[in-house]
Design an enzyme around this catalytic site. Structure first.
Site, PDB file in Angstrom:
ATOM      1  N   MET A 192       0.799  -1.240  -0.113  1.00  0.00           N
ATOM      2  CA  MET A 192       0.048  -0.108   0.023  1.00  0.00           C
ATOM      3  C   MET A 192       0.662   1.203  -0.133  1.00  0.00           C
ATOM      4  SD  MET A 192      -2.985  -1.060   2.731  1.00  0.00           S
ATOM      5  CE  MET A 192      -1.776  -0.696   3.874  1.00  0.00           C
ATOM      6  N   CYS A 210      -5.239   2.777  10.404  1.00  0.00           N
ATOM      7  CA  CYS A 210      -4.451   2.180   9.384  1.00  0.00           C
ATOM      8  C   CYS A 210      -4.862   0.988   8.912  1.00  0.00           C
ATOM      9  CB  CYS A 210      -2.967   2.363   9.309  1.00  0.00           C
ATOM     10  SG  CYS A 210      -2.494   1.923   7.620  1.00  0.00           S
ATOM     11  N   CYS A 251       4.622   5.983  11.220  1.00  0.00           N
ATOM     12  CA  CYS A 251       5.534   5.891   9.559  1.00  0.00           C
ATOM     13  C   CYS A 251       5.503   7.381   9.183  1.00  0.00           C
ATOM     14  CB  CYS A 251       4.764   5.178   8.777  1.00  0.00           C
ATOM     15  SG  CYS A 251       2.909   5.445   8.123  1.00  0.00           S
TER      16      CYS A 251
END
Length: 360
Positions: A33, A102, A200
Site C-alpha cells: 500500500m 490504518c 510512519c
C-alpha cells in the site's frame, strides 16, 4: 486452489508470511500500500514502513519467490482516514493510535475492496496474532500470538467476522527468531532489517511539529492550571502535551507536576500530582466485539489501555446505548482519551473500543 493477496510492507514479517502462504500451494500476489511519499517530508528509510526503498525490498522478495508484485496507491484515503484523524484527535486533546486506524480503514477495508475487485479469496498479513473458527459459537476468534513479546492482537481488535473469515496470519504460531531464520535461509534481502517502531509519517516522534507543518497553522498558547483551576503559567499549545507527561513543561514547583487533563474548549492543560492520574473506570465508544455479540451482562476479563500496557483485571459491560464500561480492580495510571481499550479472555480477544472518558 485459492488466491491470496499478501500485504507487504518491505519488512521481514510480511515477506515470510508471503513465503509460508506460497508454500501452501495457493496462488499468491504481493501488494504494497503506497500511503504517502516519504521523500516529500524528508523521511529516510530506516524507521518507516512506506518508503521507496521498502517497495524495492518487497519487490525483491516477490521476485525471489516468483510471484507477481503490485503497488496500490491509497494515499488519498490514508490522508483522510489516518493523517487527518490523527491531527484532529490531537487538536481536541486526545491521543490517537494511527496504526489501528490504518488497519481499520486501509489494510482491512480498502485492501479488502481490492481483493474483491480482483476476485481473490483472502488477504495475508505479517501480524503476530492468530485467527481460529469456533464451531460451538459459530464465530471466528482472534487470539494472541504464540510469541507474547511480539503479539499484535491489540491493534487488530476492530476486525469484523466478515474480515476474519478472509484473513490469514501465518506468523501467529511462530516466534520472531524463527521468522528471521526462515528469511535468512531463503536469502531474503530484509532478513535482518530493523522493525519499524515509529508512526510512519512522524518517524522523529515530534507530533506537534508534524501537525503544525501539516495544517500550516501554529498551535495557540494557553494556560497551565492546577486541579483547582489556578493559573500556573503558559503552555505552547495543547498539541504539545499528552496525559502523564512530566518533562518539557517549563513549570517550577515544589513537587513534580504531570499533565492530568487537556481541555480543548478552554485551551487549558491541567497539571497535578502523580496520584491525580489514577482512575478506576473508563467508557469507550466505537466498540467492536469479536468473541460475542454484546456484553449486556458484566464479564470478568483483562483489559489493556495501551499497546505496551500490561493487561489488568477488570469487569466490562455495555449499556443500552452500546457504550462500553470497564471497571478495574486497581486504579490505572493515565487512561488516555483516543487510545484503544482491548479486552481479553485468556488469549482470546473479546473486543475493544476507543476510550472516551475516565472516572475516579
Amino acid at each position: 486452489m485459492r488466491k491470496a493477496i499478501i500485504a507487504m510492507s518491505g519488512g521481514v514479517d510480511s515477506s515470510v508470511a508471503a513465503l509460508l502462504t506460497k508454500e501452501t500451494g495457493d496462488e499468491c500476489i504481493g501488494a504494497t500500500m503506497k500511503l504517502f511519499h516519504n521523500e516529500d517530508i524528508g523521511v529516510k528509510r530506516e524507521k518507516t514502513c512506506c518508503s521507496l526503498d521498502d517497495v524495492e525490498d518487497a519487490r525483491n522478495v516477490c521476485y525471489r519467490m516468483g510471484i507477481r508484485y503490485y503497488v496500490f496507491n491509497f494515499s488519498e484515503r490514508f490522508k483522510e482516514d489516518v493523517m487527518d484523524r490523527f491531527v484532529d484527535a490531537y487538536e481536541h486533546g486526545a491521543t490517537p493510535n494511527p496504526c489501528i486506524d490504518c488497519n481499520r480503514y486501509l489494510k482491512f477495508d480498502k485492501m479488502f475492496q481490492r481483493m474483491r475487485e480482483l476476485e481473490y479469496d483472502y488477504i495475508v498479513t505479517g501480524h503476530y496474532a492468530r485467527v481460529e473458527y469456533d464451531e460451538e459459537k459459530n464465530r471466528y476468534l482472534l487470539k494472541k500470538a504464540v510469541d507474547d513479546t511480539k503479539d499484535q492482537s491489540y491493534v487488530l481488535y476492530m476486525l469484523t467476522q466478515e474480515q476474519l473469515a478472509h484473513i490469514s496470519l501465518p506468523l501467529g504460531g511462530l516466534r520472531k527468531t524463527e521468522v528471521r531464520e526462515i528469511a535468512e535461509k531463503h536469502g531474503f534481502v530484509n532478513a535482518r532489517k530493523h522493525d519499524s517502531q515509529d508512526i510512519c509519517f512522524v518517524p522523529d516522534g515530534d507530533y506537534a511539529k508534524f501537525i503544525e507543518q501539516y495544517t500550516g497553522r501554529k498551535s495557540i498558547p494557553g494556560d497551565f492550571v492546577d486541579t483547582e483551576g489556578n493559573i500556573l503559567g503558559k503552555h505552547k499549545g495543547i498539541i504539545h502535551y499528552t496525559l502523564g507527561q512530566r518533562r518539557g513543561l517549563g513549570i517550577s514547583a515544589a513537587s513534580r507536576l504531570y499533565v492530568c487533563d487537556i481541555s480543548p474548549k478552554t485551551n487549558q492543560v491541567v497539571l497535578g500530582n502523580n496520584e491525580d492520574l489514577f482512575h478506576s473506570e473508563l467508557t469507550a465508544t466505537k466498540v467492536n466485539l469479536i468473541s460475542c455479540e454484546s456484553l449486556k451482562e458484566p464479564m470478568r476479563l483483562k483489559a489493556k489501555i495501551r499497546y505496551r500496557h500490561p493487561e489488568q483485571e477488570a469487569v466490562a459491560w455495555q449499556t443500552e446505548d452500546g457504550v462500553l464500561h470497564v471497571r478495574f480492580d486497581k486504579p490505572q495510571r493515565a487512561i488516555t482519551r483516543g487510545q484503544a481499550v482491548v479486552l481479553y479472555d485468556g488469549d482470546i480477544v473479546v473486543g475493544g473500543g476507543v476510550i472516551e472518558n475516565c472516572i475516579k
